[in-house]
Structures are given as C-alpha cells and as structure tokens.
Design a protein around this motif. Sequence first.
Motif, mmCIF file in Angstrom:
data_model
loop_
_atom_site.group_PDB
_atom_site.id
_atom_site.type_symbol
_atom_site.label_atom_id
_atom_site.label_comp_id
_atom_site.label_asym_id
_atom_site.label_seq_id
_atom_site.Cartn_x
_atom_site.Cartn_y
_atom_site.Cartn_z
ATOM 1 N N ALA A 150 11.866 0.178 11.369
ATOM 2 C CA ALA A 150 13.081 -0.147 11.418
ATOM 3 C C ALA A 150 13.542 0.080 9.937
ATOM 4 C CB ALA A 150 13.448 -1.913 11.508
ATOM 5 N N VAL A 151 12.623 -0.188 8.866
ATOM 6 C CA VAL A 151 13.033 0.254 7.287
ATOM 7 C C VAL A 151 11.794 0.918 6.713
ATOM 8 C CG1 VAL A 151 13.540 -0.993 5.245
ATOM 9 C CG2 VAL A 151 14.068 -2.148 7.141
ATOM 10 N N VAL A 152 12.062 2.070 6.101
ATOM 11 C CA VAL A 152 11.294 2.619 5.253
ATOM 12 C C VAL A 152 11.453 2.319 3.826
ATOM 13 C CG1 VAL A 152 9.904 4.737 4.616
ATOM 14 C CG2 VAL A 152 10.757 4.451 6.983
ATOM 15 N N ALA A 153 10.692 1.746 2.907
ATOM 16 C CA ALA A 153 10.795 1.409 1.645
ATOM 17 C C ALA A 153 10.141 2.128 0.549
ATOM 18 C CB ALA A 153 10.581 -0.004 1.283
ATOM 19 N N GLU B 287 5.462 -2.214 -8.893
ATOM 20 C CA GLU B 287 4.958 -3.285 -8.495
ATOM 21 C C GLU B 287 6.046 -4.276 -7.860
ATOM 22 O OE1 GLU B 287 3.737 -1.948 -11.049
ATOM 23 O OE2 GLU B 287 1.607 -1.453 -10.536
ATOM 24 N N GLU B 288 7.002 -4.480 -8.615
ATOM 25 C CA GLU B 288 8.049 -5.387 -8.173
ATOM 26 C C GLU B 288 8.780 -4.859 -6.823
ATOM 27 O OE1 GLU B 288 9.714 -6.601 -12.536
ATOM 28 O OE2 GLU B 288 11.263 -5.750 -11.339
ATOM 29 N N ASP B 289 8.942 -3.604 -6.825
ATOM 30 C CA ASP B 289 9.674 -3.082 -5.520
ATOM 31 C C ASP B 289 8.538 -3.544 -4.209
ATOM 32 O OD1 ASP B 289 11.915 -1.990 -6.234
ATOM 33 O OD2 ASP B 289 11.343 0.134 -6.042
ATOM 34 N N ILE B 290 7.264 -3.537 -4.477
ATOM 35 C CA ILE B 290 6.333 -3.775 -3.614
ATOM 36 C C ILE B 290 6.372 -5.209 -2.951
ATOM 37 C CG2 ILE B 290 3.905 -3.957 -2.934
ATOM 38 C CD1 ILE B 290 3.445 -1.308 -4.696
ATOM 39 N N ALA B 291 6.436 -6.183 -4.170
ATOM 40 C CA ALA B 291 6.616 -7.398 -3.903
ATOM 41 C C ALA B 291 7.919 -7.877 -3.066
ATOM 42 C CB ALA B 291 6.386 -8.477 -5.197
ATOM 43 N N LEU C 171 8.580 -2.765 8.832
ATOM 44 C CA LEU C 171 8.864 -1.989 7.384
ATOM 45 C C LEU C 171 7.653 -1.352 6.855
ATOM 46 C CD1 LEU C 171 10.693 -3.645 4.678
ATOM 47 C CD2 LEU C 171 8.453 -2.910 4.168
ATOM 48 N N VAL C 172 8.149 -0.028 6.399
ATOM 49 C CA VAL C 172 6.866 0.737 5.955
ATOM 50 C C VAL C 172 6.987 0.497 4.243
ATOM 51 C CG1 VAL C 172 5.835 2.810 5.502
ATOM 52 C CG2 VAL C 172 6.583 2.134 7.852
ATOM 53 N N ILE C 173 6.129 0.284 3.582
ATOM 54 C CA ILE C 173 5.847 0.182 2.161
ATOM 55 C C ILE C 173 5.356 1.543 1.949
ATOM 56 C CG2 ILE C 173 5.017 -0.712 0.051
ATOM 57 C CD1 ILE C 173 4.971 -3.372 1.526
ATOM 58 N N ASP C 174 6.222 2.393 1.404
ATOM 59 C CA ASP C 174 5.818 3.950 1.453
ATOM 60 C C ASP C 174 5.648 4.327 0.063
ATOM 61 O OD1 ASP C 174 5.746 6.883 1.305
ATOM 62 O OD2 ASP C 174 6.418 7.051 3.285
ATOM 63 N N LEU C 175 4.218 4.731 -0.637
ATOM 64 C CA LEU C 175 4.120 4.897 -1.901
ATOM 65 C C LEU C 175 4.355 6.639 -2.150
ATOM 66 C CD1 LEU C 175 1.930 2.652 -0.915
ATOM 67 C CD2 LEU C 175 1.959 2.416 -3.270
ATOM 68 N N SER C 176 4.347 7.327 -1.101
ATOM 69 C CA SER C 176 4.335 8.684 -1.395
ATOM 70 C C SER C 176 5.382 9.429 -2.013
ATOM 71 C CB SER C 176 4.010 9.466 -0.204
ATOM 72 O OG SER C 176 5.185 9.292 0.883
ATOM 73 N N ARG C 177 6.536 8.866 -2.245
ATOM 74 C CA ARG C 177 7.711 9.600 -2.819
ATOM 75 C C ARG C 177 7.603 9.179 -4.386
ATOM 76 N NH1 ARG C 177 13.558 9.128 -0.555
ATOM 77 N NH2 ARG C 177 12.733 10.344 1.296
ATOM 78 N N HIS C 178 7.525 7.886 -4.838
ATOM 79 C CA HIS C 178 7.600 7.589 -6.152
ATOM 80 C C HIS C 178 6.364 7.205 -6.914
ATOM 81 C CE1 HIS C 178 11.778 8.011 -5.640
ATOM 82 N NE2 HIS C 178 11.890 6.947 -4.858
ATOM 83 N N LEU C 179 5.315 6.765 -5.893
ATOM 84 C CA LEU C 179 3.933 6.337 -6.714
ATOM 85 C C LEU C 179 2.992 7.351 -6.386
ATOM 86 C CD1 LEU C 179 4.187 2.570 -6.478
ATOM 87 C CD2 LEU C 179 4.096 3.931 -8.466
ATOM 88 N N ALA C 180 2.988 8.626 -6.884
ATOM 89 C CA ALA C 180 2.064 9.580 -6.405
ATOM 90 C C ALA C 180 1.477 10.190 -7.584
ATOM 91 C CB ALA C 180 2.655 10.360 -5.354
ATOM 92 N N SER C 181 1.613 9.793 -8.583
ATOM 93 C CA SER C 181 1.014 10.672 -9.719
ATOM 94 C C SER C 181 -0.496 10.129 -10.229
ATOM 95 C CB SER C 181 1.944 10.315 -11.107
ATOM 96 O OG SER C 181 3.281 10.427 -10.829
ATOM 97 N N VAL C 182 -0.815 10.988 -11.116
ATOM 98 C CA VAL C 182 -2.220 10.771 -11.415
ATOM 99 C C VAL C 182 -2.187 10.971 -13.085
ATOM 100 C CG1 VAL C 182 -4.737 11.404 -11.433
ATOM 101 C CG2 VAL C 182 -3.313 11.385 -9.450
#
Length: 481
Positions: free
Chosen positions: A39-42, A47-51, A83-94
Amino acid sequence: MSDFAAFKTSFKGDIVTPEDPDYEQALTRWAANARRRAAVVAFVRDEEDIALAIKYARSNSLPIAIRGGGHNPAGSSSSEGGLVIDLSRHLASVRVDAEKKLAYADGGALWRTFNNETMKYGLATTGGTVSHTGVGGLTLGGGYGFLTGQHGFAIDNLIEATVIIADGTVLTASLEENTDLFWGLRGGGSNFGVISRFVYKVHPQRETVYSGMAIWPASALEDLIAVSAARFNQPKDPRAMYMLLVALSPDPSHTPCVMLNPFYNGSEAEAREHYKDFFSIGPMIADMSREMPYTAVNTQLDDSLPVGGCYYLKSVYMSTPSNSVAQAVASAVYALSKEYNFKIMFIWEHWNLDKARGVPADAMAFKRPGSSLSCLIVIVYQEDIPEQLALVRTCADKLATIATSAEGDSTSGQVNNGYANYNSDAPTEVLDPNSNEGILSDAKTHALFGDNHTKLAALKQKYDPDLVFNKWYAVKPASAK
Ligand SMILES: Cc1cc2nc3c(=O)[nH]c(=O)nc-3n(C[C@H](O)[C@H](O)[C@H](O)COP(=O)(O)OP(=O)(O)OC[C@H]3O[C@@H](n4cnc5c(N)ncnc54)[C@H](O)[C@@H]3O)c2cc1C
C-alpha cells in the motif's frame, strides 16, 4: 490534516503509493516472484524517517516489511497491502575508516558497493558471492562468503548496529551497549527492528584473487566427487573454498555438465598448485578460471542471475560428499531440467568453516552449521504463476530428498532446513503472536536456531511482543500462547 498527510509532511524521504508513476518500479525485487503489491513504499532517509514509518504503519494497522538489498526469494522484504520500509534508495552507502579498519554500511547497501569502497583502502571482509545481494539480509541471517575461511561469517565481523525497534526508539547494539539485542539480531534476522547502519571489522586484502569456472562433462562427476570427498576432512587452507555444480550447459546444446567454481585468495600459480587434484581430471570442456581483481570475484554470477527473473531457492545440509548421492542428484537435475525446461543448478558449497567453528555456539543467535556441507538448489523458471511454482517446488523437493537420502533416519523428527537465508518457502508473515499460523514448528525452529531459541523468544518478548517485525522466520514471543 489526515494521518497520511501528516506522515508525508514530516517524512524526509520519498513516499510511493499505487497512484504514483514510479510505483511498479518501487516494488521491484531480485526475484519477480518476491514482488508484492504494497500500500505504501517509504524510501527512508534516516532513523527519524524509519521511526515515523513504523509509527504510521502501526497506528494504521499496516503490516511492515523491511527492504535491504531486495534479494530474499521468499518475499520477506515485500508486503501485500502493507508498508515497506525501503532502505535501498537513500540509505545504501558505505564509508571506510582505514585507520581503525572499520566499514560503516547503511542498511540498504549492496555488497558491490561495500567491496568497491573497502578495496579503495586494500581492505575487505566476508560478504556475498553475488554483487547485487544486500548487506542487510545476508548479514542478519549469517553470511557465507569467499573469505569465510579467513574471517568467519559476515556476522562474525559485525561489531555494532544501529537499530530502530518497534516503538521507534533508536538503539545502538554492540558488545558494550544493548548486548542482548546485539546477540539476538546476529542470526535472528529482522525479528528485532530495522538496522539503519552496520559496522564491520575489515581486513587487509590483496588486489587480485583466483576464481572463475572450470567445466567437465557429466562423466567426470565420480572423479570430481572423489577429490572433494578426499579433501573434506583434511586440514584446509584458509584462503581457499570452492563450489561444485551440476547443471545443463547454458548454450543451445544443453550438455549435462559438472562445474568447479574455485576461489583462492592468492596468485594463479598458488591456486593451480592448490587445486591440481581437480585439474588433473580430464578431459575438460573449458577452463575459464584465472586471476582477477578481488572486486570482480563476486560479479561472476551477476549476469546469469539478473534482477527480475523467477527464482526458487532451497537448501539442505549433507554430512559428507557421496558419489552415489551425487550421481542420483545429477541424473535428476539433468532429467528435470529437460522435462520442464527449467534452469536447475545443484551446488555443493565447500565453504571453509574452520575459522567460523572457533566461535562458541551461544555467542550469538546464529546457529553454526558445524562442518556440514551446504547444498543449494537454484531453479530459474519462466512465469510467476502458481502452477509453475508448484512444479518448481516438486523438483526442488525431489532433489532435496535425494541429497539427504543418506543422512540417517528421516522419521526422527529432525528437520534438515539448510541455511536459513536460502529458502523460498520461509514463512513470511505472522500477524497474531497467539496464533500458530506462519510460526515455525518446534522442529523447524530447532533446526534454525538450535538451543538459542529459548533466549530468542525471551528477546522477542522484550523488544517486539506484538510481532511488528514478522517477515523472516518470526520468533514467537516467550509469553505468547
Ligand atoms: C543470487 C543470490 C546469491 C546469494 N549469495 C549469498 C552468499 O554468498 N552468502 C550468503 O550468506 N547468502 C547468500 N544469499 C542469500 C541472501 O543472504 C539472502 O537472500 C538475503 O536475504 C539477502 O539480503 P537482502 O538484504 O538482499 O534481501 P532483502 O530481501 O532486502 O531482505 C531479506 C530479509 O532481511 C531483512 N533485512 C534486510 N535489510 C535489513 C535491515 N537493514 N534491517 C532489518 N532487516 C533487514 C528483510 O526484512 C528481509 O526479511 C544469496 C541469495 C541470492 C538470491
């Protein structure tokens, strides 16, 4: 303002819903059959966004899935209607601290990014053998890799994680802080929260290694298995590991063949000396093994396993290589591939587990495989429809039954589930902590977590009693009925 509008206003990342033009793209997973219509992909930024996303989903009774690299074939990072908490777009660096020999990987990073960044400093750690696999799911479930012989599992190199738990609190988990949580998430997967950042030990790594593919006709299987059996209980070189595969060749001739995918953390000359028992077996169809950059070694299979195909994975453990079992497995692989026009691979993964065995069984939730031989069945099929999936499952079950036929009394109640991260039939959604639906049977739970399960259930009770995180082998909270 509606609840959704308020969520969107406070959220820093991107929110995608079915009305948005990039909705279909946002659902993409490595396996087409792991896509679900959320229904929603976030796409979270921090961390604030995740919470915020956790709170929004909970107050609107939306099931939650967490997406790292999106490789799980069971669909455990997807959600039908949730709801999917998707880290692959903005939280994908090393990021690497070369002086401290530490790598800081975002929760949605891929192993390709990880290796490319750490190798800028001549450093590496155990990670995925396919470059587009995610750091997140692979680490939380254990993490085999080419460097397991030298550095153990991926999880043995994890020293800290930033975790957002079910009430939105951000916690640091390590051997100093929230030690129980750190114990649980190392093997307990996504049972305890969303990990926004992983911190790993990294080790000096030479620029080039030896790998590639060597191919023999099916008639060489007996000799190849004899070599692998002779090597199995011998002291092992920590720099080496190899896989033996049976499959039809990918060219139009579809010749039944056996392949060796060797790895050696050294020069080609050292490697050829190390593998001379295999290479003295003739005649070969082709030998494409060679010295290559370390950063290329986990790209070898990228093109043959592209994003968007239909894939099914199943795993079992064997106690030792056996020629009669291998012959029966190979015959079935060749026959089933032809009968159904599926691309079937049966892989004996000869990881070097000597280093990993040095970690005590109760050091973390992950159940160590001892000296077991990990077997992986991969089936690539044509269409994501229930009829095909049923056929694929039948093929995989047949192969798993043959592979384990010599593994003792199958009526003893023992479940041979193999490695938890290789399972297309892993239960992926449990909504009621008091229901047994989707919760693992005791025998399966034991196969996955061993004696660590009781402690895991107590931790689930402490950190996630309402089963907010229920998509990857959900552990039943200790006080649930
Ligand atoms: C082609 C291929 C090659 C593979 N090679 C290896 C290998 O070499 N070694 C090995 O050990 N395994 C391997 N695997 C198995 C792999 O470990 C699993 O598929 C794993 O789930 C992939 O992780 P991901 O982050 O890409 O997947 P996802 O589908 O994104 O996630 C898988 C699970 O982990 C959870 N998760 C992911 N990221 C986070 C996070 N940041 N916080 C909390 N939970 C998270 C998800 O919620 C989900 O439950 C391979 C799989 C495939 C398909």
